[in-house]
Design a protein around this motif. Structure first.
Motif, PDB file in Angstrom:
ATOM      1  N   ARG A   1      -0.204  -8.319   7.436  1.00 47.79           N
ATOM      2  CA  ARG A   1      -0.372  -7.511   6.694  1.00 47.79           C
ATOM      3  C   ARG A   1       0.338  -7.491   5.391  1.00 47.79           C
ATOM      4  O   ARG A   1       0.001  -7.710   4.674  1.00 47.79           O
ATOM      5  CB  ARG A   1      -1.046  -6.620   7.764  1.00 47.79           C
ATOM      6  CG  ARG A   1      -2.426  -6.489   8.298  1.00 47.79           C
ATOM      7  CD  ARG A   1      -2.458  -4.741   8.630  1.00 47.79           C
ATOM      8  NE  ARG A   1      -1.787  -4.243   9.787  1.00 47.79           N
ATOM      9  CZ  ARG A   1      -1.592  -4.328  10.717  1.00 47.79           C
ATOM     10  NH1 ARG A   1      -2.524  -4.629  11.880  1.00 47.79           N
ATOM     11  NH2 ARG A   1      -0.912  -3.259  11.117  1.00 47.79           N
ATOM     12  N   ALA A   2       1.238  -7.690   6.025  1.00 46.64           N
ATOM     13  CA  ALA A   2       2.289  -7.312   4.587  1.00 46.64           C
ATOM     14  C   ALA A   2       2.718  -7.990   4.069  1.00 46.64           C
ATOM     15  O   ALA A   2       3.200  -8.995   2.985  1.00 46.64           O
ATOM     16  CB  ALA A   2       3.968  -7.420   5.361  1.00 46.64           C
ATOM     17  N   ARG A   3       2.169  -9.918   4.923  1.00 48.37           N
ATOM     18  CA  ARG A   3       2.621 -10.771   3.562  1.00 48.37           C
ATOM     19  C   ARG A   3       1.188 -11.718   3.350  1.00 48.37           C
ATOM     20  O   ARG A   3       0.990 -12.890   3.084  1.00 48.37           O
ATOM     21  CB  ARG A   3       3.305 -11.766   4.549  1.00 48.37           C
ATOM     22  CG  ARG A   3       4.444 -11.708   5.213  1.00 48.37           C
ATOM     23  CD  ARG A   3       5.609 -12.299   5.479  1.00 48.37           C
ATOM     24  NE  ARG A   3       6.322 -12.234   5.934  1.00 48.37           N
ATOM     25  CZ  ARG A   3       7.241 -11.580   6.934  1.00 48.37           C
ATOM     26  NH1 ARG A   3       5.871 -10.269   7.304  1.00 48.37           N
ATOM     27  NH2 ARG A   3       8.255 -11.308   6.683  1.00 48.37           N
TER      28      ARG A   3
ATOM     29  N   GLU B   1       0.760  -6.881  12.424  1.00 50.15           N
ATOM     30  CA  GLU B   1       1.587  -5.583  11.172  1.00 50.15           C
ATOM     31  C   GLU B   1       2.542  -7.170   9.782  1.00 50.15           C
ATOM     32  O   GLU B   1       2.764  -7.002   8.487  1.00 50.15           O
ATOM     33  CB  GLU B   1       2.881  -5.206  10.974  1.00 50.15           C
ATOM     34  CG  GLU B   1       2.988  -3.874  12.240  1.00 50.15           C
ATOM     35  CD  GLU B   1       4.020  -3.442  12.626  1.00 50.15           C
ATOM     36  OE1 GLU B   1       4.922  -3.521  12.239  1.00 50.15           O
ATOM     37  OE2 GLU B   1       3.750  -2.896  13.721  1.00 50.15           O
ATOM     38  N   ALA B   2       3.150  -8.184  10.433  1.00 51.94           N
ATOM     39  CA  ALA B   2       4.022  -8.869   9.433  1.00 51.94           C
ATOM     40  C   ALA B   2       2.624  -9.241   8.494  1.00 51.94           C
ATOM     41  O   ALA B   2       2.743  -9.743   7.283  1.00 51.94           O
ATOM     42  CB  ALA B   2       4.398  -9.895   9.932  1.00 51.94           C
TER      43      ALA B   2
END
Ligand code: ZN
Ligand code: ZN
Ligand code: ZN
Length: 370
Positions: A16-18, A13-14
């Motif tokens: 994809r967010a970054r 998730e992290a």
């Protein structure tokens, strides 16, 4: 160690967010955090490949595969072994290709992956950008889950129990090393691993990271004992001060100031304040008492699967404290040539303040010399 696939998922998730397309993690605290696998840092490549989408895989040398499987890593991710004469980076490239990463990918490399591997990786899977693994991992590890805090609480109690037995080991005529070996045994009885043992007696106490050595303890010595181990994957770290018989001149006064400084540091902790404010609160007490020049290090460091990790409790760090952070509050006063003292507890940030994870008596412990 309660590693679950949930951590790998959170890393994804992290990513994809970054805008990170894949993360590469070699033997490190991050690998232990993500998979619970304590891999050896060898010349043969062990690498966890985590694409932002799809399945992660652990690339391991064939001869390490039994250890990887025994760690439970195979229950979480695909384990791909490479034979002695194979090119391990081909396996890495296969995993990346199978995940179907973007055309102009950005990859994250765990901060402590050796350059020997990083450079080969960059040849094997060309990318548009390379960033430090902390880009992905920092947020995950910065605040702890209630389960992680519980693990830190357990090792905190374990190291407290070791400190309770230290007075029995301190006697004039014994060397720091002899005492250190006994302490290591006690740590091992309560933990899975000994991380470090500092026994700094007399003038050695003025060196914060003194290497425990041959100095013979004598009556009137102040002794700084800073010890830590790992239990269920989480680290302990606790410092207390002892004195053999009557304290040397000025030492009790110094210790009183230090105790007040440590109290002030802990009392300042609450969500929303900057990390540096904890340092300032402890330092103010020491400076007001005239010992400012003798407090030569930051007030603390985060702790978790590593002994020293973020957040750093230091001037200049304006990171706001958040519930679930765990760090040391460990002011010290070091008078060169004479003695030193440090009082250290691990605290966890709660909704309203701090929970001390070490509670063994903070006072200067006077060990009778008979
Ligand atoms: Zn340290
Ligand atoms: Zn320590
Ligand atoms: Zn520490």
């Amino acid at each position: 160690m309660p590693a679950t696939l949930a951590r790998v998922r959170r890393a994804q998730e992290a990513m994809r967010a970054r805008g990170v397309d894949a993360l590469f993690v070699g033997p490190s605290a991050d690998l232990r955090y993500l998979l619970g696998y304590h891999a050896l840092p060898l010349e043969r490549l062990t690498l966890l490949v985590v694409p932002a989408e799809g399945d992660a895989a652990l690339v391991v040398p064939e001869l390490e595969a039994p250890r990887a499987v025994a760690s439970g890593a195979a229950d979480l991710v695909d384990v791909r072994t490479w034979g002695e004469t194979e090119d391990p980076f081909r396996h890495v490239a296969d995993v990346v290709r199978a995940a179907g990463v973007a055309d102009r990918p950005v990859y994250a490399v765990q901060d402590r992956l050796w350059s020997a591997f990083t450079l080969r990786l960059q040849e094997a899977i060309p990318a548009d950008g390379w960033v430090a693994g902390t880009t992905v991992m920092r947020e995950l590890r910065l605040t702890k889950t209630p389960e992680e805090i519980a693990a830190l609480r357990r090792v905190g109690r374990a190291i407290d129990d070791v400190h309770r037995r230290v007075p029995d080991l301190l006697r004039p005529g014994r060397t720091e090393s002899e005492v250190g070996r006994d302490i290591a045994e006690l740590i091992l009885a309560e933990h899975d691993e000994v991380n470090f043992v500092i026994v700094a007696s007399g003038p050695n106490g003025a060196s914060p990271h003194h290497e425990t050595a041959d100095r013979v303890l004598t009556a009137g010595d102040a002794v700084v004992v800073d010890i830590g181990g790992t239990g269920d994957g989480y680290c302990s770290d606790n410092t207390r001060n002892y004195v053999l018989g009557a304290p040397p001149d000025g030492y009790q006064e110094l210790h009183d100031v230090l105790l007040a400084a440590q109290e002030a540091g802990v009392a300042s902790v609450r969500p929303g304040i900057a990390a540096e404010e904890v340092d300032a609160a402890a330092r103010a007490v020491i400076e007001a008492a005239g010992y400012g020049e003798f407090f030569v290090h930051r007030t603390g460091h985060g702790i978790g699967v590593e002994e020293h990790e973020e957040p750093w409790i230091v001037a200049g760090n304006d990171e706001p404290l958040r519930e679930g952070m765990a760090f040391s509050v460990e002011p010290g006063i070091y008078v060169p040539g004479r003695y030193g003292a440090r009082i250290e507890d691990i605290v966890a940030v709660t909704a309203s303040g701090a929970e001390r994870l070490n509670t063994v008596d903070h006072d200067l412990t006077v060990v009778p010399t008979g």
